[in-house]
Design a protein around this motif. Sequence first.
Motif, PDB file in Angstrom:
ATOM      1  N   LYS A 168       0.854  -1.188   0.000  1.00 58.91           N
ATOM      2  CA  LYS A 168       0.000   0.000   0.000  1.00 58.91           C
ATOM      3  C   LYS A 168       0.890   1.237   0.000  1.00 58.91           C
ATOM      4  O   LYS A 168       2.100   1.153   0.240  1.00 58.91           O
ATOM      5  CB  LYS A 168      -0.936   0.026   1.203  1.00 58.91           C
ATOM      6  CG  LYS A 168      -0.243   0.163   2.554  1.00 58.91           C
ATOM      7  CD  LYS A 168      -1.226   0.392   3.684  1.00 58.91           C
ATOM      8  CE  LYS A 168      -2.103  -0.804   3.945  1.00 58.91           C
ATOM      9  NZ  LYS A 168      -2.951  -0.632   5.148  1.00 58.91           N
ATOM     10  N   ARG A 169       0.302   2.357  -0.265  1.00 55.91           N
ATOM     11  CA  ARG A 169       1.041   3.617  -0.226  1.00 55.91           C
ATOM     12  C   ARG A 169       1.520   3.885   1.199  1.00 55.91           C
ATOM     13  O   ARG A 169       0.811   3.587   2.172  1.00 55.91           O
ATOM     14  CB  ARG A 169       0.155   4.767  -0.687  1.00 55.91           C
ATOM     15  CG  ARG A 169      -0.311   4.633  -2.131  1.00 55.91           C
ATOM     16  CD  ARG A 169       0.803   4.911  -3.113  1.00 55.91           C
ATOM     17  NE  ARG A 169       0.355   4.814  -4.499  1.00 55.91           N
ATOM     18  CZ  ARG A 169       1.153   4.973  -5.539  1.00 55.91           C
ATOM     19  NH1 ARG A 169       2.429   5.230  -5.360  1.00 55.91           N
ATOM     20  NH2 ARG A 169       0.672   4.868  -6.776  1.00 55.91           N
ATOM     21  N   VAL A 170       2.705   4.464   1.317  1.00 50.73           N
ATOM     22  CA  VAL A 170       3.271   4.743   2.633  1.00 50.73           C
ATOM     23  C   VAL A 170       3.318   6.252   2.845  1.00 50.73           C
ATOM     24  O   VAL A 170       3.925   6.969   2.051  1.00 50.73           O
ATOM     25  CB  VAL A 170       4.695   4.163   2.775  1.00 50.73           C
ATOM     26  CG1 VAL A 170       5.207   4.361   4.197  1.00 50.73           C
ATOM     27  CG2 VAL A 170       4.711   2.679   2.399  1.00 50.73           C
ATOM     28  N   PRO A 171       2.675   6.765   3.892  1.00 52.44           N
ATOM     29  CA  PRO A 171       2.679   8.216   4.112  1.00 52.44           C
ATOM     30  C   PRO A 171       4.064   8.738   4.464  1.00 52.44           C
ATOM     31  O   PRO A 171       4.875   8.034   5.087  1.00 52.44           O
ATOM     32  CB  PRO A 171       1.702   8.395   5.278  1.00 52.44           C
ATOM     33  CG  PRO A 171       1.682   7.087   5.973  1.00 52.44           C
ATOM     34  CD  PRO A 171       1.883   6.057   4.906  1.00 52.44           C
ATOM     35  N   LYS A 176       9.698   9.080   6.812  1.00 52.15           N
ATOM     36  CA  LYS A 176      10.789   9.906   7.339  1.00 52.15           C
ATOM     37  C   LYS A 176      11.432   9.306   8.585  1.00 52.15           C
ATOM     38  O   LYS A 176      12.525   9.715   8.984  1.00 52.15           O
ATOM     39  CB  LYS A 176      10.291  11.329   7.619  1.00 52.15           C
ATOM     40  CG  LYS A 176       9.316  11.443   8.780  1.00 52.15           C
ATOM     41  CD  LYS A 176       8.855  12.884   8.957  1.00 52.15           C
ATOM     42  CE  LYS A 176       7.906  13.041  10.147  1.00 52.15           C
ATOM     43  NZ  LYS A 176       7.424  14.429  10.278  1.00 52.15           N
ATOM     44  N   ASN A 177      10.758   8.318   9.194  1.00 52.55           N
ATOM     45  CA  ASN A 177      11.307   7.658  10.381  1.00 52.55           C
ATOM     46  C   ASN A 177      11.710   6.212  10.121  1.00 52.55           C
ATOM     47  O   ASN A 177      11.877   5.439  11.064  1.00 52.55           O
ATOM     48  CB  ASN A 177      10.293   7.720  11.532  1.00 52.55           C
ATOM     49  CG  ASN A 177      10.191   9.122  12.130  1.00 52.55           C
ATOM     50  OD1 ASN A 177      11.203   9.754  12.380  1.00 52.55           O
ATOM     51  ND2 ASN A 177       8.977   9.588  12.331  1.00 52.55           N
ATOM     52  N   VAL A 178      11.871   5.853   8.837  1.00 50.11           N
ATOM     53  CA  VAL A 178      12.289   4.496   8.466  1.00 50.11           C
ATOM     54  C   VAL A 178      13.786   4.494   8.182  1.00 50.11           C
ATOM     55  O   VAL A 178      14.268   5.244   7.336  1.00 50.11           O
ATOM     56  CB  VAL A 178      11.509   4.004   7.225  1.00 50.11           C
ATOM     57  CG1 VAL A 178      12.062   2.656   6.767  1.00 50.11           C
ATOM     58  CG2 VAL A 178      10.030   3.893   7.534  1.00 50.11           C
ATOM     59  N   LEU A 191       5.297   1.614  -4.485  1.00 48.94           N
ATOM     60  CA  LEU A 191       5.828   2.737  -3.715  1.00 48.94           C
ATOM     61  C   LEU A 191       6.623   3.715  -4.577  1.00 48.94           C
ATOM     62  O   LEU A 191       6.586   4.929  -4.345  1.00 48.94           O
ATOM     63  CB  LEU A 191       6.707   2.195  -2.588  1.00 48.94           C
ATOM     64  CG  LEU A 191       7.088   3.143  -1.453  1.00 48.94           C
ATOM     65  CD1 LEU A 191       5.863   3.845  -0.880  1.00 48.94           C
ATOM     66  CD2 LEU A 191       7.803   2.367  -0.351  1.00 48.94           C
ATOM     67  N   THR A 192       7.322   3.202  -5.583  1.00 50.47           N
ATOM     68  CA  THR A 192       8.208   4.072  -6.372  1.00 50.47           C
ATOM     69  C   THR A 192       7.660   4.397  -7.763  1.00 50.47           C
ATOM     70  O   THR A 192       8.182   5.289  -8.426  1.00 50.47           O
ATOM     71  CB  THR A 192       9.578   3.397  -6.563  1.00 50.47           C
ATOM     72  OG1 THR A 192       9.422   2.205  -7.352  1.00 50.47           O
ATOM     73  CG2 THR A 192      10.197   3.052  -5.216  1.00 50.47           C
ATOM     74  N   GLU A 193       6.645   3.625  -8.208  1.00 49.59           N
ATOM     75  CA  GLU A 193       6.102   3.740  -9.560  1.00 49.59           C
ATOM     76  C   GLU A 193       7.164   3.420 -10.615  1.00 49.59           C
ATOM     77  O   GLU A 193       7.124   3.913 -11.738  1.00 49.59           O
ATOM     78  CB  GLU A 193       5.503   5.127  -9.798  1.00 49.59           C
ATOM     79  CG  GLU A 193       4.339   5.433  -8.854  1.00 49.59           C
ATOM     80  CD  GLU A 193       3.725   6.797  -9.100  1.00 49.59           C
ATOM     81  OE1 GLU A 193       4.382   7.643  -9.751  1.00 49.59           O
ATOM     82  OE2 GLU A 193       2.595   7.021  -8.645  1.00 49.59           O
ATOM     83  N   GLN A 211      15.062   9.402  -2.086  1.00 45.14           N
ATOM     84  CA  GLN A 211      14.454  10.726  -2.260  1.00 45.14           C
ATOM     85  C   GLN A 211      13.218  10.892  -1.376  1.00 45.14           C
ATOM     86  O   GLN A 211      12.912  11.988  -0.918  1.00 45.14           O
ATOM     87  CB  GLN A 211      14.082  10.936  -3.723  1.00 45.14           C
ATOM     88  CG  GLN A 211      15.271  11.032  -4.664  1.00 45.14           C
ATOM     89  CD  GLN A 211      14.856  10.968  -6.129  1.00 45.14           C
ATOM     90  OE1 GLN A 211      13.678  11.023  -6.469  1.00 45.14           O
ATOM     91  NE2 GLN A 211      15.846  10.834  -7.018  1.00 45.14           N
ATOM     92  N   LEU A 212      12.532   9.765  -1.143  1.00 42.66           N
ATOM     93  CA  LEU A 212      11.352   9.793  -0.274  1.00 42.66           C
ATOM     94  C   LEU A 212      11.715   9.803   1.205  1.00 42.66           C
ATOM     95  O   LEU A 212      10.838   9.952   2.061  1.00 42.66           O
ATOM     96  CB  LEU A 212      10.455   8.584  -0.577  1.00 42.66           C
ATOM     97  CG  LEU A 212       9.815   8.557  -1.975  1.00 42.66           C
ATOM     98  CD1 LEU A 212       9.131   7.214  -2.226  1.00 42.66           C
ATOM     99  CD2 LEU A 212       8.809   9.700  -2.115  1.00 42.66           C
ATOM    100  N   GLY A 213      13.000   9.604   1.501  1.00 41.97           N
ATOM    101  CA  GLY A 213      13.449   9.696   2.882  1.00 41.97           C
ATOM    102  C   GLY A 213      14.047   8.436   3.462  1.00 41.97           C
ATOM    103  O   GLY A 213      14.556   8.448   4.585  1.00 41.97           O
TER     104      GLY A 213
END
Length: 308
Positions: A168-171, A176-178, A191-193, A211-213
């Motif tokens: 599923k999509r990850v907010p 940012k905390n992974v 997640l990355t398309e 880039q997403l963190g």
Amino acid sequence: MVNRVTVLGSLNVDNIMQIKRLPLPGETMTMSAKQIAGGGKGANQAIAAARSGAITAFIGKVGEDEQGRLMKKYLTEANIDTSSVTLAAQETGQAFILLQESGENSILVLGGANQAITNDDIEQAKDKISEADFLITQFETPLETAITAFKYAKENDVVTILNPAPAKRVPEELLKNVDLIVLNETETELLTEIKITGEDSWSTAAEKLAQLGVKNTIITLGSKGAYYKTTTAEGFISAFKVNAIDTTAAGDTFLGALSSQLHHDLSNIEEAIVYASMASALAVQKLGAIPSIPEVDEVNNALGGADF
């Protein structure tokens, strides 16, 4: 040094239905056999970590029913701390697994008590998080509790590992905390398309995740192996060649075993992936999730004579 691992996750009783192939729409088929076993992504990962030597604790919920008692028994037998496994009004989670002769499976999940976990439960289990070296979660429990738990973990220098499954999509608030994300090809694409087609796509997807963190990534590629990229290293580990009987717990065994071996700074990620790959290879050669997860001695003995 022995790793301390805490898992926030699901506890499911698996109903395994063995079939020749998936039925067509409107088709009635007979099963060749049916088994009941312990499972749930959270339970599988925790037991894999514990059987590979990690000091393991679990945060989750079960119903006040026979299935719940069975799941706590599985955890206790693996020497997992269940003091943060509490009772819910809902029934214990269940999974219905359609296992084909090929070893491939399709899974239907009834969340039940797993969906009753709240931020209050995370609050009550803060000591289990702060004492850990690694905190693991997946997506079979409420997303908001993962966000809360990972935020607290980062405040206490605990390495966070996310397995975004089911996909599923990850907010952004969670990403940012992974510290480390472990995901398969389907989850990576969502997640990355980015379509996962080969080596170039693995690296591109990992860059997108950065880039997403998320700076550290492992993409599991089924029978091919696993690709990894961290802030300091990048590579690919081939899978061990085995005859798979049941792939239900393959990914969970990989992740749990990985967490038992990783250094806090991820500096030994290649060695940890090799160990985890062997644990997974052993697991798929047996039927059921929890029953198939190997002990540390079994993995080390197999590695002694392994061929890549």
